[in-house]
Design a protein around this motif. Structure first.
Motif, PDB file in Angstrom:
ATOM      1  N   TRP A  77      39.087  28.029  36.301  1.00 23.05           N
ATOM      2  CA  TRP A  77      40.382  29.225  36.411  1.00 23.05           C
ATOM      3  C   TRP A  77      40.883  28.272  36.655  1.00 23.05           C
ATOM      4  N   GLY A 104      41.103  34.537  37.050  1.00 23.34           N
ATOM      5  CA  GLY A 104      41.251  34.342  38.169  1.00 23.34           C
ATOM      6  C   GLY A 104      40.183  35.037  38.943  1.00 23.34           C
ATOM      7  N   ARG A 105      39.574  36.546  38.733  1.00 30.22           N
ATOM      8  CA  ARG A 105      39.027  37.394  39.488  1.00 30.22           C
ATOM      9  C   ARG A 105      37.408  37.090  38.977  1.00 30.22           C
ATOM     10  N   ALA A 110      38.489  27.709  40.889  1.00 33.39           N
ATOM     11  CA  ALA A 110      40.070  27.846  40.779  1.00 33.39           C
ATOM     12  C   ALA A 110      40.728  26.388  41.103  1.00 33.39           C
ATOM     13  N   PHE A 124      42.320  36.466  42.801  1.00 36.85           N
ATOM     14  CA  PHE A 124      41.151  35.472  42.400  1.00 36.85           C
ATOM     15  C   PHE A 124      40.255  36.762  42.689  1.00 36.85           C
ATOM     16  N   THR A 136      36.050  33.332  45.173  1.00 34.50           N
ATOM     17  CA  THR A 136      36.816  32.052  44.075  1.00 34.50           C
ATOM     18  C   THR A 136      36.749  31.654  45.020  1.00 34.50           C
TER      19      THR A 136
END
Length: 209
Positions: A77, A104-105, A110, A124, A136
């Motif tokens: 991400w 984000g999940r 990220a 996330f 994440t």
């Protein structure tokens, strides 16, 4: 790590042709070891041997971590500043084979070039009780990262306490981190990066001002 795609692939951004690691295997192993050491010793800076020139505005340390850890099974991400530059996503896809995800999940990692824009942590992946590793890892770029002063860190891997001065951090970061720790064993982990230095903040670390 997935082999690089054919550079003649139609639609490949020009920036994606910029070189990655000089030695993909040895360089990736070195970055991986530094990341693992950073997470095992929270608050203690580790150094990366950086020789990357990724497309702007992707910081070399974030690029190196992505090249070492992301692949077709570990999506990335990007924050708004990175996502706005097509060359960044193209370069990362070319060198890692990783998908770039908008949610984000869905991300294993990220990359955050501007910590001030970091969304709430629950946007996330936080892992699951039976699979807390399905979360994440956030990699945040800082302009300053120094041990020995600043925030007070405690937890596994820290003898007594560690102190860390990291700038910038997201607004309300300490409160956000406290809420993240309350989710244990779920929650995100964080890697802070500045220049060639990285510091790990696993979810087991407590932080106070």
């Amino acid at each position: 790590m997935r082999a690089a795609a054919d550079p003649s692939h139609r639609g490949l951004a020009a920036g994606a042709l910029a070189p990655g690691f000089a030695d993909p295997v040895l360089d990736a192993q070195a970055v991986f070891r530094a990341v693992m050491e950073a997470l095992a010793r929270p608050g203690t800076p580790q150094r990366l041997a950086l020789s990357l020139a990724p497309p702007s505005p992707l910081p070399p340390a974030l690029a190196a971590i992505a090249l070492a850890l992301a692949d077709h099974e570990a999506p990335l991400w990007l924050d708004a500043a990175l996502a706005a530059e097509p060359a960044v996503a193209g370069w990362l896809r070319f060198h890692t084979g990783a998908r770039i995800v908008a949610d984000g999940r869905e991300a294993a990692f990220a990359l955050v070039s501007d910590p001030a824009t970091l969304p709430p942590l629950d946007q996330f992946a936080l892992g699951e009780p039976a699979y807390p590793d399905r979360s994440t890892t956030l990699v945040l770029a800082c302009t300053r990262l120094e041990a020995g002063r600043g925030l007070v860190l405690k937890g596994p891997g820290i003898r007594d306490v560690a102190r860390l001065d990291a700038v910038p951090l997201p607004e309300g970061f300490v409160a956000r981190w406290r809420a993240n720790g309350a989710l244990f064993p779920r929650g995100v982990d964080v890697i802070l990066a500045s220049g060639d230095r990285i510091v790990g903040l696993p979810r087991t670390t407590t932080i106070r001002e």
